[in-house]
Design a protein around this motif. Structure first.
Motif, short mmCIF file in Angstrom:
data_model
loop_
_atom_site.label_atom_id
_atom_site.label_comp_id
_atom_site.label_asym_id
_atom_site.label_seq_id
_atom_site.Cartn_x
_atom_site.Cartn_y
_atom_site.Cartn_z
N PRO A 52 -1.89 2.40 -2.11
CA PRO A 52 -2.62 2.39 -0.86
C PRO A 52 -1.73 2.35 0.38
O PRO A 52 -2.20 2.55 1.47
CB PRO A 52 -3.43 1.10 -0.96
CG PRO A 52 -2.52 0.16 -1.70
CD PRO A 52 -1.80 1.05 -2.70
N THR A 56 -2.82 3.60 4.00
CA THR A 56 -3.29 2.51 4.86
C THR A 56 -2.51 2.45 6.17
O THR A 56 -3.08 2.30 7.24
CB THR A 56 -3.16 1.16 4.12
OG1 THR A 56 -3.97 1.20 2.95
CG2 THR A 56 -3.59 0.00 5.00
N ALA A 65 -9.61 3.58 2.54
CA ALA A 65 -8.40 3.76 1.74
C ALA A 65 -8.67 3.33 0.31
O ALA A 65 -7.95 2.57 -0.28
CB ALA A 65 -7.25 2.96 2.34
#
Length: 66
Positions: A52, A56, A65
């Motif tokens: 992520p 992100t 996300a």
């Protein structure tokens, strides 16, 4: 050179982002996950996992996300 300096470096190095790294020292700057050359994102010369962390931090705003 990457983040670490060691006498065993030459036998265990990988190249990514124009630098040489120990294969276990090529890690995401945010979550510390071990990465593979060509299998990660880059921002300001630093490696990030695609999800992520990169998504992100630097992905389009307003999107989930997940």
């Amino acid at each position: 050179m990457g983040k670490c300096h060691s006498e065993q470096f030459n036998s265990e190095k990988v190249t990514s982002l124009g630098k040489d790294w120990h294969k276990f020292c090529l890690k995401c700057e945010r979550c510390n996950k071990t990465l593979t050359p060509g299998g990660h994102a880059e921002h300001d010369g630093k490696p990030f996992c695609h999800k992520p962390c990169y998504a992100t931090l630097f992905g389009p705003k307003g999107m989930s996300a997940s």
